[in-house]
Design a protein around this motif. Structure first.
Motif, PDB file in Angstrom:
ATOM      1  N   GLU A 266     -69.849   3.049  73.466  1.00 24.67           N
ATOM      2  CA  GLU A 266     -71.106   2.629  72.857  1.00 24.67           C
ATOM      3  C   GLU A 266     -70.906   2.268  71.383  1.00 24.67           C
ATOM      4  O   GLU A 266     -71.866   1.953  70.689  1.00 24.67           O
ATOM      5  CB  GLU A 266     -72.147   3.754  72.950  1.00 24.67           C
TER       6      GLU A 266
ATOM      7  N   ARG B 175     -72.475   7.185  81.379  1.00 26.52           N
ATOM      8  CA  ARG B 175     -71.862   5.928  81.841  1.00 26.52           C
ATOM      9  C   ARG B 175     -72.522   5.468  83.139  1.00 26.52           C
ATOM     10  O   ARG B 175     -72.788   4.287  83.318  1.00 26.52           O
ATOM     11  CB  ARG B 175     -70.367   6.149  82.049  1.00 26.52           C
TER      12      ARG B 175
ATOM     13  N   TRP C 160     -75.844   3.905  82.366  1.00 30.13           N
ATOM     14  CA  TRP C 160     -75.651   2.583  81.773  1.00 30.13           C
ATOM     15  C   TRP C 160     -75.306   1.557  82.857  1.00 30.13           C
ATOM     16  O   TRP C 160     -75.856   0.452  82.867  1.00 30.13           O
ATOM     17  CB  TRP C 160     -74.537   2.651  80.731  1.00 30.13           C
TER      18      TRP C 160
END
Length: 119
Positions: free
Chosen positions: A57, A83, A86
């Motif tokens: 990030e 993760r 995301w």
């Protein structure tokens, strides 16, 4: 620093996660927040440093302000969950874009004037 196993990283762990440290991950998975020392390397309840802003990030890998003590398992689980979330967001966005693109490619139907004629 290339990886998180070199001398620089070990020194950061010693400095920021000394014996008596507590896991600072919000959803700690350990039986208690106390980080255990003297365990084999890689033990789930052993010391680790968690990046508050993940490296992927854009977080700084060695900035002490971006690091906090954590159990190894808490660090890994938090990072994996972040993760996965995301990736799910990216998949939803791709799906939405694909659906919009498919809708734009379909020809628009025109209504025939014959439908409205009453003979």
């Amino acid at each position: 620093m290339r990886g998180r196993g070199g001398h620089t990283w070990r020194e950061l762990v010693r400095m920021l996660c000394p014996p008596g440290s507590y896991c600072e991950v919000e959803d700690c998975y350990g039986p208690s927040r106390v980080i255990l020392f003297g365990l084999r390397r890689g033990h789930p309840l052993g010391p680790s440093l968690d990046h508050k802003v993940e490296l992927w990030e854009g977080g700084d890998p060695e900035d002490p302000a971006n690091l906090r003590p954590a159990h190894l398992t808490c660090n890994v689980r938090k990072s994996n969950a972040r993760r996965a979330e995301w990736r799910a967001q990216q998949a939803r966005a791709r799906h939405s874009r694909a659906r919009l693109a498919a809708a734009d490619e379909q020809p628009r139907r025109r209504r025939s004037s014959a439908v409205f004629d009453d003979d």
